[in-house]
Design a protein around this motif. Structure first.
Motif, PDB file in Angstrom:
ATOM      1  N   HIS A 104      31.945  45.623  41.420  1.00 25.02           N
ATOM      2  CA  HIS A 104      32.537  44.307  41.085  1.00 25.02           C
ATOM      3  C   HIS A 104      32.239  43.286  42.193  1.00 25.02           C
ATOM      4  O   HIS A 104      32.414  43.580  43.377  1.00 25.02           O
ATOM      5  CB  HIS A 104      34.048  44.440  40.892  1.00 25.02           C
ATOM      6  CG  HIS A 104      34.724  43.109  40.776  1.00 25.02           C
ATOM      7  ND1 HIS A 104      34.657  42.339  39.631  1.00 25.02           N
ATOM      8  CD2 HIS A 104      35.459  42.400  41.679  1.00 25.02           C
ATOM      9  CE1 HIS A 104      35.326  41.228  39.815  1.00 25.02           C
ATOM     10  NE2 HIS A 104      35.832  41.234  41.050  1.00 25.02           N
ATOM     11  N   SER A 105      31.810  42.104  41.777  1.00 21.71           N
ATOM     12  CA  SER A 105      31.414  41.084  42.756  1.00 21.71           C
ATOM     13  C   SER A 105      32.205  39.797  42.523  1.00 21.71           C
ATOM     14  O   SER A 105      32.553  39.461  41.393  1.00 21.71           O
ATOM     15  CB  SER A 105      29.910  40.783  42.661  1.00 21.71           C
ATOM     16  OG  SER A 105      29.550  39.751  43.539  1.00 21.71           O
ATOM     17  N   SER A 106      32.498  39.108  43.597  1.00 26.28           N
ATOM     18  CA  SER A 106      33.176  37.797  43.530  1.00 26.28           C
ATOM     19  C   SER A 106      32.177  36.659  43.549  1.00 26.28           C
ATOM     20  O   SER A 106      32.541  35.516  43.830  1.00 26.28           O
ATOM     21  CB  SER A 106      34.147  37.653  44.713  1.00 26.28           C
ATOM     22  OG  SER A 106      35.134  38.641  44.652  1.00 26.28           O
ATOM     23  N   PHE A 107      30.916  36.955  43.291  1.00 27.55           N
ATOM     24  CA  PHE A 107      29.883  35.943  43.369  1.00 27.55           C
ATOM     25  C   PHE A 107      29.016  36.010  42.112  1.00 27.55           C
ATOM     26  O   PHE A 107      28.874  37.067  41.489  1.00 27.55           O
ATOM     27  CB  PHE A 107      28.998  36.121  44.608  1.00 27.55           C
ATOM     28  CG  PHE A 107      29.762  36.146  45.893  1.00 27.55           C
ATOM     29  CD1 PHE A 107      30.077  34.969  46.541  1.00 27.55           C
ATOM     30  CD2 PHE A 107      30.214  37.338  46.434  1.00 27.55           C
ATOM     31  CE1 PHE A 107      30.795  34.977  47.720  1.00 27.55           C
ATOM     32  CE2 PHE A 107      30.939  37.353  47.602  1.00 27.55           C
ATOM     33  CZ  PHE A 107      31.234  36.167  48.252  1.00 27.55           C
ATOM     34  N   ILE A 108      28.469  34.864  41.740  1.00 24.57           N
ATOM     35  CA  ILE A 108      27.490  34.795  40.671  1.00 24.57           C
ATOM     36  C   ILE A 108      26.268  34.068  41.203  1.00 24.57           C
ATOM     37  O   ILE A 108      26.362  33.281  42.156  1.00 24.57           O
ATOM     38  CB  ILE A 108      28.047  34.077  39.423  1.00 24.57           C
ATOM     39  CG1 ILE A 108      28.477  32.652  39.785  1.00 24.57           C
ATOM     40  CG2 ILE A 108      29.181  34.854  38.791  1.00 24.57           C
ATOM     41  CD1 ILE A 108      28.922  31.829  38.581  1.00 24.57           C
ATOM     42  N   PHE A 109      25.133  34.319  40.582  1.00 24.84           N
ATOM     43  CA  PHE A 109      23.882  33.710  41.038  1.00 24.84           C
ATOM     44  C   PHE A 109      23.530  32.534  40.116  1.00 24.84           C
ATOM     45  O   PHE A 109      23.572  32.656  38.886  1.00 24.84           O
ATOM     46  CB  PHE A 109      22.749  34.734  41.019  1.00 24.84           C
ATOM     47  CG  PHE A 109      21.460  34.201  41.584  1.00 24.84           C
ATOM     48  CD1 PHE A 109      21.302  34.022  42.950  1.00 24.84           C
ATOM     49  CD2 PHE A 109      20.398  33.863  40.741  1.00 24.84           C
ATOM     50  CE1 PHE A 109      20.114  33.528  43.472  1.00 24.84           C
ATOM     51  CE2 PHE A 109      19.218  33.374  41.257  1.00 24.84           C
ATOM     52  CZ  PHE A 109      19.071  33.197  42.639  1.00 24.84           C
ATOM     53  N   SER A 151      19.807  26.565  41.227  1.00 20.96           N
ATOM     54  CA  SER A 151      19.757  26.266  42.659  1.00 20.96           C
ATOM     55  C   SER A 151      19.235  27.405  43.497  1.00 20.96           C
ATOM     56  O   SER A 151      18.825  27.208  44.649  1.00 20.96           O
ATOM     57  CB  SER A 151      21.164  25.890  43.159  1.00 20.96           C
ATOM     58  OG  SER A 151      22.031  27.009  43.035  1.00 20.96           O
ATOM     59  N   GLY A 152      19.232  28.649  42.900  1.00 19.20           N
ATOM     60  CA  GLY A 152      18.792  29.804  43.677  1.00 19.20           C
ATOM     61  C   GLY A 152      19.803  30.245  44.707  1.00 19.20           C
ATOM     62  O   GLY A 152      19.448  30.962  45.648  1.00 19.20           O
ATOM     63  N   ARG A 153      21.062  29.863  44.544  1.00 19.53           N
ATOM     64  CA  ARG A 153      22.081  30.200  45.527  1.00 19.53           C
ATOM     65  C   ARG A 153      23.235  30.882  44.812  1.00 19.53           C
ATOM     66  O   ARG A 153      23.461  30.691  43.610  1.00 19.53           O
ATOM     67  CB  ARG A 153      22.584  28.948  46.257  1.00 19.53           C
ATOM     68  CG  ARG A 153      21.491  28.189  46.970  1.00 19.53           C
ATOM     69  CD  ARG A 153      22.024  26.964  47.649  1.00 19.53           C
ATOM     70  NE  ARG A 153      22.874  27.305  48.779  1.00 19.53           N
ATOM     71  CZ  ARG A 153      23.453  26.393  49.568  1.00 19.53           C
ATOM     72  NH1 ARG A 153      23.253  25.120  49.325  1.00 19.53           N
ATOM     73  NH2 ARG A 153      24.220  26.751  50.569  1.00 19.53           N
ATOM     74  N   PHE A 154      23.970  31.700  45.599  1.00 14.42           N
ATOM     75  CA  PHE A 154      25.152  32.362  45.053  1.00 14.42           C
ATOM     76  C   PHE A 154      26.335  31.397  45.098  1.00 14.42           C
ATOM     77  O   PHE A 154      26.446  30.565  46.003  1.00 14.42           O
ATOM     78  CB  PHE A 154      25.460  33.626  45.851  1.00 14.42           C
ATOM     79  CG  PHE A 154      24.559  34.782  45.504  1.00 14.42           C
ATOM     80  CD1 PHE A 154      24.858  35.613  44.433  1.00 14.42           C
ATOM     81  CD2 PHE A 154      23.403  35.017  46.236  1.00 14.42           C
ATOM     82  CE1 PHE A 154      24.008  36.659  44.114  1.00 14.42           C
ATOM     83  CE2 PHE A 154      22.561  36.053  45.912  1.00 14.42           C
ATOM     84  CZ  PHE A 154      22.859  36.891  44.825  1.00 14.42           C
ATOM     85  N   GLN A 155      27.245  31.570  44.126  1.00 15.12           N
ATOM     86  CA  GLN A 155      28.459  30.761  44.056  1.00 15.12           C
ATOM     87  C   GLN A 155      29.661  31.682  44.017  1.00 15.12           C
ATOM     88  O   GLN A 155      29.607  32.787  43.448  1.00 15.12           O
ATOM     89  CB  GLN A 155      28.467  29.872  42.801  1.00 15.12           C
ATOM     90  CG  GLN A 155      27.416  28.759  42.825  1.00 15.12           C
ATOM     91  CD  GLN A 155      27.453  27.946  41.556  1.00 15.12           C
ATOM     92  OE1 GLN A 155      27.387  28.507  40.467  1.00 15.12           O
ATOM     93  NE2 GLN A 155      27.528  26.640  41.693  1.00 15.12           N
ATOM     94  N   VAL A 156      30.770  31.210  44.630  1.00 13.29           N
ATOM     95  CA  VAL A 156      32.023  31.975  44.614  1.00 13.29           C
ATOM     96  C   VAL A 156      32.602  31.891  43.206  1.00 13.29           C
ATOM     97  O   VAL A 156      32.771  30.787  42.660  1.00 13.29           O
ATOM     98  CB  VAL A 156      33.014  31.409  45.646  1.00 13.29           C
ATOM     99  CG1 VAL A 156      34.311  32.200  45.611  1.00 13.29           C
ATOM    100  CG2 VAL A 156      32.383  31.454  47.040  1.00 13.29           C
ATOM    101  N   SER A 157      32.918  33.054  42.628  1.00 14.59           N
ATOM    102  CA  SER A 157      33.437  33.078  41.260  1.00 14.59           C
ATOM    103  C   SER A 157      34.926  33.345  41.192  1.00 14.59           C
ATOM    104  O   SER A 157      35.536  33.188  40.136  1.00 14.59           O
ATOM    105  CB  SER A 157      32.672  34.116  40.434  1.00 14.59           C
ATOM    106  OG  SER A 157      32.852  35.420  40.999  1.00 14.59           O
ATOM    107  N   GLU A 158      35.537  33.775  42.284  1.00  6.66           N
ATOM    108  CA  GLU A 158      36.977  34.020  42.309  1.00  6.66           C
ATOM    109  C   GLU A 158      37.448  33.862  43.749  1.00  6.66           C
ATOM    110  O   GLU A 158      36.643  33.915  44.689  1.00  6.66           O
ATOM    111  CB  GLU A 158      37.291  35.416  41.784  1.00  6.66           C
ATOM    112  CG  GLU A 158      36.673  36.550  42.601  1.00  6.66           C
ATOM    113  CD  GLU A 158      36.958  37.905  41.968  1.00  6.66           C
ATOM    114  OE1 GLU A 158      37.210  37.932  40.756  1.00  6.66           O
ATOM    115  OE2 GLU A 158      36.936  38.921  42.684  1.00  6.66           O
TER     116      GLU A 158
END
Length: 1926
Positions: free
Chosen positions: A1638-1643, A1647-1654
């Motif tokens: 489980h990850s708190s990030f999405i790609f 932009s080619g960058r990860f974003q905080v999802s929670e």
């Protein structure tokens, strides 16, 4: 000093006489008399004839006409007695007054003085007609005067003529009636403003208002009013003062912008040359409607009020009347009347915000009612949304082999905007060559044959849709279907023709081919216009077509369709491509010619606006808007050459030149805009092969040239201005008009004056300096009107301004004090003397009336002659004085006074008189025996003075032998005894010493006795008491204030007297009382016991020099007399200045000029003490040490000038004059005199010049076109003389015949030079003049100054071309100069700098270039393309002046034929020689080749492109028979066929290494000799990409940290991108993410960058692993993988807890403190910012409910009275104050406050220490019992008191329990969470991290602690009733 006007023969007498000190002397020859004369009185009233009153007699008294006169109409007749002056009238003929226009109510206008009725009027009846004119009259405060008063508050602007009727009641009961005219003129101080409102559409002739301040009783005659203002031409005012509309009110005609809903304009109303009123007009629209874009910016002003400077006088509001009622959500309005856009945006998609309806309400603040303006805002859609693709992917299918220009499909987009046009383009550079998309419809067609083997089975590309605001890319997929063998393309060509406008069906073509069937179009879209019979192959039309409006599929008038069919013996699924069908739509003449408005808009009826300059010589082109040519064409084919252009009507003014369907208009006529400002003509284009026409209206405006100077409406202007008018006062208005318009007609006024200025726009002349009529009485000023054109034209006028006098100067007497001398008993009909006063004002303001202060004793006439009412008497008042007042006739009057001292000289008009008529004298024989013996003192007085007051005595003859009398009246005996038988009465006569002596007599009654003592007068034996002498003389010093013993009377010691006394009998020098002689300030006392004489007080010898009294001494028997004389001896006193003169004047440049000052000083001492010596001791400013400009005569003090004075150096001196006597020691006095240096004209005027040279020089530059009388030099002069009359000068020019300038009118010190004659730079470039300034005053001093004039050139000469020119050209080369033009211009500099160019662009001008600066004509294009043998160039030569001047000429070029080399033409046909491209470029695309291609030979050796050259053979252009080769060999990859020019690829190409090639090709013809091509062809080869490279990340592993406070959606880490060296879509990469857990990030793929999802708050320390895969889009097998590790770390932004400056504080509270008592404020500081630094305060205490803290300030106060909340026994407590910040993880700090309770209640209830005794067992039993009882009583009382005090606390406890039970959730004290929170709070550690695992629903720390505090208060309130304390 002025002397009295006396005959020369009398001068000596006056000078030597004591009267010489008088200013005026009167002597009388009448003999003196002792009887005073009484002056004749005029009586109380005149003698009257008949019964009073006689009415209606006017000037005729009927039967009494010879004896009487009727002086005033309807009055009585009075006698013509001598001495009586009868009044002829009591009022003047007319009275004029001036009143300020803004004078308030009850202003006193002035006084009306009655005449000829002094002292007779006791009352009057006054009537002013008309009585409603705003003025009243009343009896004035001055005698015989009437006061005129204003009774209205409005402005007064027009002259008013009133009638005053008076009935005066006289003292004798009669009544005099008179009437007169009263004229009141306004003095315009400030103008009254009236505020009105006008609505747009107010029609012409409508009444607007009356002139503000106009009195309705003013006469309309000569009342000419004038309006000035921005819109004065819209209004007019008639003679009655009514203001009317002259034009219908229109915002458009008033040039108001569309965003103005109302504006304020002002009209100045003038009468004559003065502004008298102002009208402020608020003009409002009838409706206010504005279209606004939906994207209007914030604070944009949509509606506004014009003329904002007056908006503060307006009230303004808006009412929302729209149904949706959202106006004020989207719009704001300001106090200034501006309606602005609010911050909330508009959206056209919202139907409620497309239209807003409202009412604007506006009014003047001075008015009650608002006027309503209906308004609406209509929101217009704007293009503010990008288009969107209807489908995310558009898939089109096409059969392989589909020919070029076939329909593929349509891209469909949507746009919520209603405006904006979508433009489509194909993004992919390769596929943009394969497909084409229509610009605005999005139709995709094939640009080449679609072959699956070449393009693949599936093609992907994007089409960009752009609407101008934004764009979007729509994905397109073209699937190529193989339904046949790609080689099954027969390549047939079919042609068909269809005439337009034919009704279908019409046969067009046939595509039948033998052995084939099932004929059809390649795409279904192809059958929109045509039908194809599948069996016969016949093609017919389906629609009526218009060749001029063909749309889909047509290129021009042709369309190409692919044809497919099946072989008869094959399956229908196998398709054979037959070829292409080309259909041409043939034209018919069905369209009229039209005018091109834009490239896409053509109309057969249009209007064009053009312009042409007036007053221009030669050929001139008409310039149309946007400088566009008039273009026309006929949509039909082959008919454009049959068009004719006509001008209707042909006025002969304009002519047309038509080239390539473009029209140019010219004129050769000199036009005058002032005669006609525009010309309308009709331009008609006629299709000569039909009746079709196109018509255009040409509205040609004649542009204004500045060819008219301003003209003043008056040749000169005259104004009157009152002096002392305030600066800024409006003098008047000048007006000039200019027939030109715009800047050329915009007039600027200017004047050069130090006292006046003119508004450059309005022409209003105002004052800029203080005006003084007495200094300058009039001005003559040159005023200029100059327009803003180029060149600027000027005219001048003269403004004459007369300065009107006001009463601003007080009458000035020639002397501050006058001294008149006259003998007493004078004749009162003879003047005592005259005073003179002057007033610098003029008119009535300078008329002086004199009055006196003592009207009962003196009178003064209008000439200043002073007369007495009764004769003067020296004895009554020897020096009378009177104050004379000089009053001028101004309103209000001004006055000054002078003092007149009259020296009355004594005449002998009083005889000496005896005090007693009978004097009794007792004489004894002893007196005779011891003669001379004083026996009596005769007392006589004489009121006269001097010799007239001196007298002598004469005894009767009977006794004059026995007695003698001296001048003091002392009677002495002689040795001759008288005959005692005679009468004892003796007549004694006293006679004065006057020239004509007077005398009187008295009786001395002698009583003789035979015996006597030693003293006289008492009788006796001679043995009695006696003085040692009959005369005693003593001396005493004056001035001494101390008491003094003067002397002692002695008696004869031989007599041995005893018991005698001294007595002071009497005295002529004062009053004797009790042995005291008192006189003035001194007294003498005679001691009765010892004869000692004492003095008290101060004596003044100069007042009285001796005192005498009769003294007696007596004892019991005898008496003796003695005369005592006391002489006052002189003491030296200082001299004193007696002259009142303090100021003298001497003219400069004079020496030995002396001014005598009579009676400068006096010294009344005697001897040497009396002699005065004058000297000068000081001078300011000083000359040199011990040197003075002045000398003072030592004998008489006269002042003289000994060294020259200079007014310009020193204007005033102060000298100190000393006078001293010759006493010992000498005494002195000083006086300071002001010496004014009087100016004389001894300085010539000088020029104020900035020239650095020693000689005066002005260097000026003057344009040659400067108008005559225009000012070219403004300069100033200076004159060191102080008198303005000496400073004034006149100006002249030396050698006026040669100087082009002349002096202008001026005001000192300003002057100007004007242009006298026109200047011409081309004739003479410079001039030298000399101006002379000469004083007007004598002597006429002068100076001169040189003026050097540089004449500046203006552009007044047209260039001369010296053409036409003829040139021969043979075998010309590019850049070869074939002609050098030699145009000239007489002007200089930029005006003579020439610019060359072509006036008409033709085919010839494309071959020949002209250098704009030098005029060189060169060949710019090979002449081999020029077919004609002659070229004609129209050349325009212009200068660079402003405005520019130009001329035209023609150049004829004869071209001799020559042979040419071949050339590359580019993509165009060789016959299109005019499209010759010197460097033709070719471009092709090839595809890279890799090892996967099976048949490499098929790819290579393909023909790529054929490149051929052109050549000119015998005048014809065709393809060259040339040999071709690469200039720069590229044999590795490509080769060229030398004969055909075909280029082929010979080797594979890798695009990543060689993405493009550029080949240069040359051609050589077969001529003799062969010629190489003059230019080279360039072939650009672009290599198309194959997807032959996989994507690649830069590294295999990525690691980075993420803060735990990162927000959801926030991007973290760097961009993670893979790269692909391929191009276009082949380089496109898609990314896939695989999370290990489980990850708190999405790609984010974009932009080619990860974003905080929670939220990451609880994930500190966690690590996340991600597998990131990059995959090629075109070739999915190409992949690359990278691994990413992300670690969450903790970041606390709340860095610092709040801190108190102390850990512990102390405070004291009195036990009597009440609720609200403040204990103090305790502040903490937090260095964090934002919420982390916001502090709130909490309180913890044992008595928590007693105290309260302000959560924001930290101020602690009592919540209850101390006596009610804290037990009496508590002496101290402490509080814990917590300060908590606002961080997400809050932190806190704390301090302890120690509180001490003080006061009576606390102390008396506190435990006391028991008193100890020596023996504890001595306490009796009753004492113990008493103590026990007291303790029991105290216990019970205390319990009751505490129960009462804690009642409220118990109640609060119960409330806390209820609150606790109502809590949704409370803490359990047993829980670990509560314990942890309590511990943290106690330690002040609110910032600890929390274990949320104990709580399923964790709250914020702040909420935790708030609930914890609530729990503590509810569960464990601190008991105020703790029993243990007892």
């Amino acid at each position: 000093m002025a002397q009295a006007s006396l005959p020369h023969s009398e001068v000596d007498k006056v000078t030597s006489d004591p009267m010489s000190s008088c200013d005026f002397v009167i002597t009388t020859t009448e003999p003196p008399t002792t009887t005073k004369k009484t002056p004749t009185s005029l009586g109380p009233s005149p003698p009257v004839i008949g019964n009073r009153p006689h009415v209606g007699l006017q000037d005729d008294c009927g039967e009494y006409s010879s004896k009487a006169i009727c002086g005033v109409m309807h009055s009585s007749c009075v006698k013509k007695d001598i001495g009586w002056t009868f009044p002829t009238r009591i009022l003047e003929d007319v009275y004029r007054f001036v009143i300020n226009s803004d004078a308030p109510i009850n202003t006193e206008v002035g006084h009306i003085h009655l005449i000829n009725v002094d002292r007779f009027v006791i009352g009057s009846t006054l009537t002013l007609v008309p009585d409603a004119a705003g003025f009243i009259v009343s009896e004035g405060s001055l005698m015989n005067s009437i006061t005129l008063t204003k009774t209205v508050s409005t402005n007064f602007i027009s002259s008013l003529r009133l009638t005053l009727i008076i009935s005066a009641h006289l003292t004798d009961g009669s009544t005099l009636t008179d009437h007169t005219a009263v004229i009141i003129e306004p003095k315009i101080i400030s103008v009254e403003t009236e505020e009105i409102i006008l609505t747009e559409g107010t029609r012409r002739g409508s009444f607007i208002s009356e002139v503000p301040g106009l009195n309705k009783y003013s006469s309309s005659e000569d009342q000419v009013y004038k309006l000035t203002g921005t819109y004065s031409d819209f209004f007019s005012v008639d003679a009655h003062g009514d203001i009317l509309c002259d034009k219908t009110v229109s915002f458009e005609e008033m040039s108001q912008s569309s965003d103005i809903y109302a504006f304020v304009t002002e009209l100045d109303i003038s009468k004559g040359h003065h502004n008298v009123a102002k009208l402020s007009i608020l003009v409002v629209r009838d409706t206010f409607s504005v279209d606004i874009p939906e994207d209007i910016v914030v604070n944009k002003i949509i509606g506004r009020l014009g003329f904002h400077s007056s908006s503060s006088l307006l009230d303004f509001n808006i009412t929302d009347t729209s149904p949706q009622a959202v106006f004020f959500r989207y719009f704001n309005y300001t106090r200034s009347g501006a309606i602005e856009k609010s911050y909330i945006p508009l959206a056209f998609t919202n139907a409620d915000t497309r239209k807003f309806v409202f009412d604007i309400r506006i009014k003047w603040q001075s008015q009650q009612n608002y006027i309503k303006i209906p308004g609406e805002f209509i929101v217009q859609d704007v293009n503010n949304n990008p288009p969107k693709c209807v489908s995310s992917e558009s898939v089109f299918q096409v059969i392989s082999g589909t020919p070029s220009r076939s329909y593929i499909g349509v891209i469909q987009t949507s746009d919520i905007d209603t405006v904006g046009t979508v433009t489509y383009t194909i993004n992919d550079r390769f596929y943009s060559k394969v497909f084409a998309v229509t610009k605005h419809s999005g139709v995709i067609t094939a640009s080449r044959a679609i072959i699956a083997s070449q393009l693949g089975n599936r093609i992907n590309f994007t089409v960009n849709a752009d609407d101008g605001f934004g764009d979007t890319d729509c994905r397109v997929v073209v699937e190529i279907i193989k339904l046949s063998d790609e080689d099954s393309n027969l390549g047939l060509t079919f042609n068909g023709t269809l005439t337009e406008e034919q009704t279908p069906p019409v046969h067009v073509a046939n595509v039948f081919v033998q052995n084939y069937t099932n004929f059809r179009f390649m795409t279904t879209k192809d059958d929109e216009y045509f039908a194809l019979n599948s069996t016969t192959g016949d093609v017919t039309s389906k629609l009526k077509l218009d060749r001029e409006n063909l749309t889909y599929g047509f290129h021009g008038n042709t369309a190409t369709y692919g044809i497919q069919a099946n072989l008869d013996d094959e399956d229908s699924c196998k398709i054979t491509i037959m070829g292409e069908l080309t259909i041409t739509v043939a034209d018919i003449n069905d369209n009229a010619p039209c005018f091109l408005i834009t490239d896409n808009n053509c109309t057969s009826s249009a209007t064009f606006h053009g312009r042409v300059m007036e007053n221009t010589t030669g050929k001139q082109e008409v310039i149309f808007n946007d400088h566009k040519k008039l273009r026309f064409f006929d949509p039909d084919e082959d008919d454009n050459d049959k068009l004719e252009v006509k001008l209707i009507p042909d006025l002969g003014v304009f002519w047309c030149n038509v080239t390539s369907n473009a029209i140019q208009m010219f004129t050769n006529v000199i036009l005058d805009r002032e005669t006609i400002d525009h010309i309308n003509v009709t331009l008609r284009v006629v299709d000569t092969s039909s009746t079709h026409t196109a018509t255009a209206t040409l509205s040609i405006s004649i542009l204004d040239k500045n060819d008219n100077p301003p003209i003043f409406t008056e040749p000169s202007y005259e104004y009157n201005v009152t002096e002392n008018t305030k600066i800024g006062f409006t003098v008047g208005v000048v007006n000039a008009t200019d027939q030109d318009i715009g800047p050329n007609g915009r007039i600027q006024y200017s004047m050069y004056s130090s006292y006046f200025s003119v508004d450059e726009k309005t022409g209003v002349i105002t004052t800029t300096n203080n005006l003084d009529r007495e200094s300058i009485a009039s001005f003559n000023i040159t005023l200029l009107a100059k327009d803003d054109g180029t060149p600027r034209l000027t005219s001048t006028t003269t403004v004459s301004i007369q300065i009107c006098d006001i009463n601003d100067n007080t009458p000035i007497f020639t002397k501050q004090e006058y001294q008149f001398c006259v003998e007493e008993n004078n004749n009162c009909n003879v003047s005592l003397g005259s005073v003179k006063a002057t007033d610098e004002d003029i008119g009535n303001n300078s008329v002086i009336r004199f009055t006196v202060s003592r009207i009962l004793d003196f009178r003064v006439d209008d000439n200043g002659e002073l007369f007495c009412i009764r004769s003067l008497d020296y004895e009554s008042n020897p020096v009378p004085s009177v104050v004379v007042t000089a009053t001028d006739g101004g309103i209000p009057a001004r006055h000054s006074t002078t003092h007149i001292v009259i020296k009355v000289f004594d005449t002998n008009d009083n005889p000496p008189l005896f005090t007693d008529k009978i004097t009794v004298v007792n004489v004894t024989n002893y007196d005779f025996e011891h003669s001379p013996k004083l026996v009596a003192l005769l007392q006589a007085t004489d009121r006269d003075s001097g010799d007239n007051g001196k007298f002598r005595f004469e005894l009767c003859s009977e006794y004059n032998k026995s007695f003698t009398v001296d001048d003091n009246g002392a009677l002495y005996t002689t040795g001759n005894k008288p005959d005692q038988s005679r009468s004892t009465d003796c007549n004694v006569v006293v006679t004065d010493c006057g020239n004509e002596p007077l005398s009187s007599s008295a009786i001395i009654r002698f009583y003789f006795t035979s015996v006597g003592g030693g003293g006289g007068g008492g009788g006796g034996t001679g043995s009695g008491i006696a003085f040692n002498s009959s005369k005693f003389t003593f001396h005493v010093l004056e001035v001494n204030p101390d008491p003094d013993e003067i002397g002692k009377l002695s008696i004869d010691s031989r007599k041995n007297p005893s018991n005698y006394t001294f007595t002071m009998m009497n005295s002529l020098d004062g009053e004797v009382n009790n042995n005291n002689l008192t006189k003035d300030n001194a007294s003498f006392y005679l001691n009765p016991w010892n004869g000692q004489i004492n003095k008290t007080g101060v004596l003044d010898r100069e007042t009285k020099d001796s005192y005498a009294f009769l003294a007696s001494v007596n004892d019991m028997e005898d008496t003796d007399l003695a005369l005592v004389t006391i002489k006052v001896d002189d003491v030296n006193e200082p001299p004193k200045f007696v002259t009142k003169l303090k100021q003298l004047g001497f003219f400069e440049n004079t020496v030995n000029n002396t001014q005598d000052i009579p009676n400068m000083a006096e010294d009344n001492d005697l001897g040497e003490n009396r002699i005065m010596v004058f000297s000068l001791i000081k001078q300011e400013p000083p000359l040199q040490e011990n040197q003075f400009n002045f000398n003072v005569n030592s004998d008489n003090g006269s002042i003289s000038v000994v060294k020259p004075l200079d007014f310009e150096t020193v204007k005033q001196y102060n000298i100190t004059v000393e006078v001293h006597d010759k006493g010992v020691p000498p005494l002195s006095a000083t006086r300071v005199f002001d010496i004014l240096v009087l100016d004389v004209n001894d300085n010539a005027p000088t020029f104020v010049s900035n020239s650095s040279s020693e000689n005066c020089l002005y260097n000026i530059k003057v344009k040659e076109n400067s108008a005559v009388d225009s000012i070219v030099l403004e300069y100033a002069i200076a004159d060191a003389d102080g008198n303005l009359d000496f400073q004034r000068s006149r100006f002249s020019v030396m050698d006026p015949e040669t100087c082009p300038l002349k002096p202008g009118t001026h005001d000192f010190p300003d002057a100007s030079l004007l242009v006298k004659v026109s200047l011409d730079f081309e004739e003479q470039q410079e001039h030298d003049c000399t101006i002379i300034a000469t004083n007007i005053a004598v002597p006429h001093l002068s100076s001169n100054c040189s003026v050097h004039i540089d004449v500046l050139d203006v552009n007044d000469n047209t260039p001369q071309t010296h053409g036409p020119y003829h040139v021969n050209v043979t075998d010309g080369k590019i850049n070869e100069v074939i002609l050098q033009m030699n145009a000239t211009d007489k002007d200089s500099d930029i005006n003579g700098r020439l610019v060359y160019g072509y006036s008409v662009e033709t085919d010839s001008t494309s071959f020949f270039g002209i250098d704009s600066n030098s005029g060189r004509i060169t060949i710019i294009k090979d002449l081999f393309q020029y077919i004609s043998a002659e070229a004609i160039l129209q050349v325009k030569v212009s200068d660079k002046g402003n405005p520019s001047r130009s001329n035209h000429t023609t150049v004829y070029i004869n071209i001799i034929s020559n042979n040419t080399a071949p050339w590359f033409q580019g993509g165009s046909d060789c016959k299109d020689s005019d499209k010759h491209n010197p460097s033709p470029n070719y471009s092709i695309n090839i595809t890279e080749v890799d090892g996967r291609v099976a048949d490499m030979n098929n790819v290579l050796n393909q023909s790529l492109i054929s490149i051929t050259a052109c050549d000119k053979e015998q005048g014809n252009f065709d393809i060259c028979n040339c040999s071709y080769e690469f200039v720069e060999s590229n044999d590795d990859y490509f080769e060229i066929d030398k004969v055909t020019g075909m280029v082929r690829q010979i080797r594979p190409v890798d695009r990543e290494k060689n993405p493009r090639f550029q080949l240069t090709i040359s051609a050589t013809d077969n001529g003799k000799p062969p010629r190489i091509s003059r230019n080279k062809a360039v072939l650009n080869i672009h290599v198309n990409d194959l997807d032959d490279n996989p994507p690649q990340f830069h590294q295999d592993y990525y690691t980075f940290n993420v803060p735990n406070n990162s927000l959801v959606g926030e991007t973290v880490g760097p961009p993670l991108r893979a790269t692909d060296p391929d191009y276009g879509i082949n380089s496109s990469i898609t990314y896939t993410v695989k999370y290990i857990e489980h990850s708190s990030f999405i790609f984010n793929n974009t932009s080619g960058r990860f974003q905080v999802s929670e939220p990451l708050t609880n994930q500190t320390g966690n690590q996340f692993w991600v597998k990131l895969t990059a995959t090629g889009v075109t070739t999915p097998i190409f992949k690359n993988v990278a691994f990413v590790t992300m670690t969450v770390w903790y970041e606390d932004l709340n860095k610092s807890p709040p801190k108190f400056d102390k850990s512990r504080y102390k405070a004291t509270i009195p036990f009597s403190a009440k609720k609200g008592y403040q204990i103090g404020s305790f502040h903490a500081v937090d260095t964090d910012s934002g919420k982390n630094g916001e502090i709130t305060y909490h309180l913890e205490s044992t008595y928590w409910d007693t105290f309260i803290v302000d959560r924001k300030t930290g101020t602690i106060s009592l919540l209850y009275d101390v006596i009610e909340a804290i037990p009496y026994y508590v002496r101290s407590t402490n509080l814990t104050l917590l300060a908590t910040d606002g961080g997400n993880q809050p932190k806190s700090g704390s301090c302890i406050i120690d509180i001490t309770l003080t006061g009576e209640e606390n102390e008396k209830c506190s435990p006391e220490t028991a008193r100890s005794t020596d023996d504890p067992y001595e306490i009796p039993l009753y004492a113990a019992i008493s103590v026990a009882a007291c303790l029991l009583l105290a216990l019970v009382s205390g319990f009751l008191i505490m129960f009462s005090r804690n009642k409220q606390v118990l109640n609060k406890y119960e409330m806390s329990q209820k609150r606790l039970s109502s809590m949704d959730k409370h803490y359990d004290t047993r829980t670990e969470r509560y314990q942890r929170l309590s511990k943290n709070r106690f330690n002040g550690e609110y910032n600890r991290s929390f274990d949320f695992e104990f709580d399923d629903n964790p709250m914020s720390p702040k909420e935790d602690y708030d609930q914890l505090d609530e729990y503590d208060r509810a569960v464990e309130p601190t008991p105020d009733y703790d029993a243990t304390a007892f």
